[in-house]
Design an enzyme around this catalytic site. Sequence first.
Site, PDB file in Angstrom:
ATOM      1  N   GLU A 104       6.971  -0.685  -0.197  1.00  0.00           N
ATOM      2  CA  GLU A 104       7.816  -1.813  -0.599  1.00  0.00           C
ATOM      3  C   GLU A 104       7.492  -2.265  -2.019  1.00  0.00           C
ATOM      4  O   GLU A 104       7.288  -3.448  -2.295  1.00  0.00           O
ATOM      5  CB  GLU A 104       7.707  -2.965   0.404  1.00  0.00           C
ATOM      6  CG  GLU A 104       8.287  -2.605   1.753  1.00  0.00           C
ATOM      7  CD  GLU A 104       8.492  -3.803   2.691  1.00  0.00           C
ATOM      8  OE1 GLU A 104       8.112  -4.940   2.321  1.00  0.00           O
ATOM      9  OE2 GLU A 104       9.025  -3.596   3.794  1.00  0.00           O
ATOM     10  N   GLU A 120       9.998   1.840   8.601  1.00  0.00           N
ATOM     11  CA  GLU A 120       9.911   0.504   9.211  1.00  0.00           C
ATOM     12  C   GLU A 120      11.290   0.148   9.746  1.00  0.00           C
ATOM     13  O   GLU A 120      12.253   0.077   8.978  1.00  0.00           O
ATOM     14  CB  GLU A 120       9.435  -0.557   8.209  1.00  0.00           C
ATOM     15  CG  GLU A 120       7.977  -0.422   7.803  1.00  0.00           C
ATOM     16  CD  GLU A 120       7.460  -1.586   6.966  1.00  0.00           C
ATOM     17  OE1 GLU A 120       7.978  -2.726   7.120  1.00  0.00           O
ATOM     18  OE2 GLU A 120       6.541  -1.358   6.153  1.00  0.00           O
TER      19      GLU A 120
END
Length: 491
Positions: free
Chosen positions: A173, A295
């Site tokens: 991220e 995710e």
Amino acid sequence: MAHLILDIDRKGAVIHRNIYGHFSEHLGRCIYEGIWVGKDSPIPNTEGMRNDVLDALRAMKIPVLRWPGGCFADEYHWRDGIGPQETRKRMINTHWGGVVEDNSFGTHEFLRLCELIDTEPYITGNLGSGTVQEMQEWVEYMTFDGESPMANLRRANGREKPWKLTYFGIGNENWGCGGDMRPEFYADQYKRYNCYVRNFGGNKVFRIACGANSDDYKWTEVLMRDAAHKMDGLSLHYYTVPKTWDEKGSATQFDEDMWFRTLKKTLFMDELITKHDTVMTRFDPEKRVDLCVDEWGTWYDVEPGTNPGFLFQQNTMRDALVAGINFNIFHAHSDRVRMTNIAQVVNVLQAIILTEGAKMVKTPTYHVFDMYKVHMDATHLPIAIDAGTCTHGDVTLPKVHASASVDAEGVVHVSLCNLDPAGEADVTADLRGMNPSSVAGTVLAADSMQAHNTFEAPDAVAPKAFTGASVAGGRLTVKLPPMSVVTLAIR
């Protein structure tokens, strides 16, 4: 009535077993209490890892496990988690709950966990706050069998031979908690760090670049344009959030409106993958680079009375449908999607396992994983489907969601989800190219949308033998209970 056409001779891509992967982060009670209790714990354990969780993960045959994060990964310095337990550094977990992280679960413990449950490790390296040297030395520490300071340090810490490490993520991220970077900047950083993630001996690293947040197609375009030739996989993160990020909604106290809105949002995964795949294919028409949805899952408000930073939520029949829908979508895109990792494995978000002290419970999501594992490494069979619809308020869903595969022995497995919480679903399927003689199945269903397993009632939602299917003359007939997940084996 829903109708399917299944042409056994029209085979698609192999459904990679890593589509059934998992994610474990130093977050809340995922690692500590969920997996790691320490060697001196009264809870039965193997080398500090609780036996009940190990047994449950082995039974599911989980193929790959991601660690140590998540946002935690880009603040994690691996040297803090090696060596004698009593000398390891203590720190505050600034991302998740502000609690003390004592680093008692580190590289050796994680890789031992993977050995104990026979799963492939997927490690995410620290690009956000770490250095190139730090990442290079971690890979060397884990995988080099020769003479070097890092290999010798590993030996001094009790591991003579290197581990096999295939999957390595270069940052997490990095558009957000991993450094707040622009895609152009991250692409350059990725290439720089990637230079030093070396293959030692016979170990070949499968390099996964940080991909997009949800529908950020520009991120995918820039990464594929500038760095596709240096990567093996590109990640994608998408969470099913019923309401908004500020007020997500309860995991257990919800009505039919929230049921429909949640499932509609999880169906968005199909559009996401389709559009990201389209961008990737412009630069990689051979589909060499995997899309790794590392995710995914539901994200609700935490359970009342729990630490907000621990992200602990219950898991109902609604989550079981979310899991089944996502697997069906991943199967349909198995020519590009070859790894996914649900968030997370124990006690966090859409967990497959919950623990409390010495007690452990398998969630409805666990059972869907277990029912769907028959698709691992099987060949996807495309389905033409007239799914019917079900409607509540202004939301209309397909009544039935499905996927199918054929395994090496020629057994056809069909998984069906009835998204209607109030009505049965009648399904017929033409099985072209097959004259089946038998069908058997398993069903996961419940009497209420909010049904879930607790430590007092661990089997309130549990799979049962399914008798609502029959085959005759090349046609399959099924009656699905409301809000159910069914997997059939057709021979």
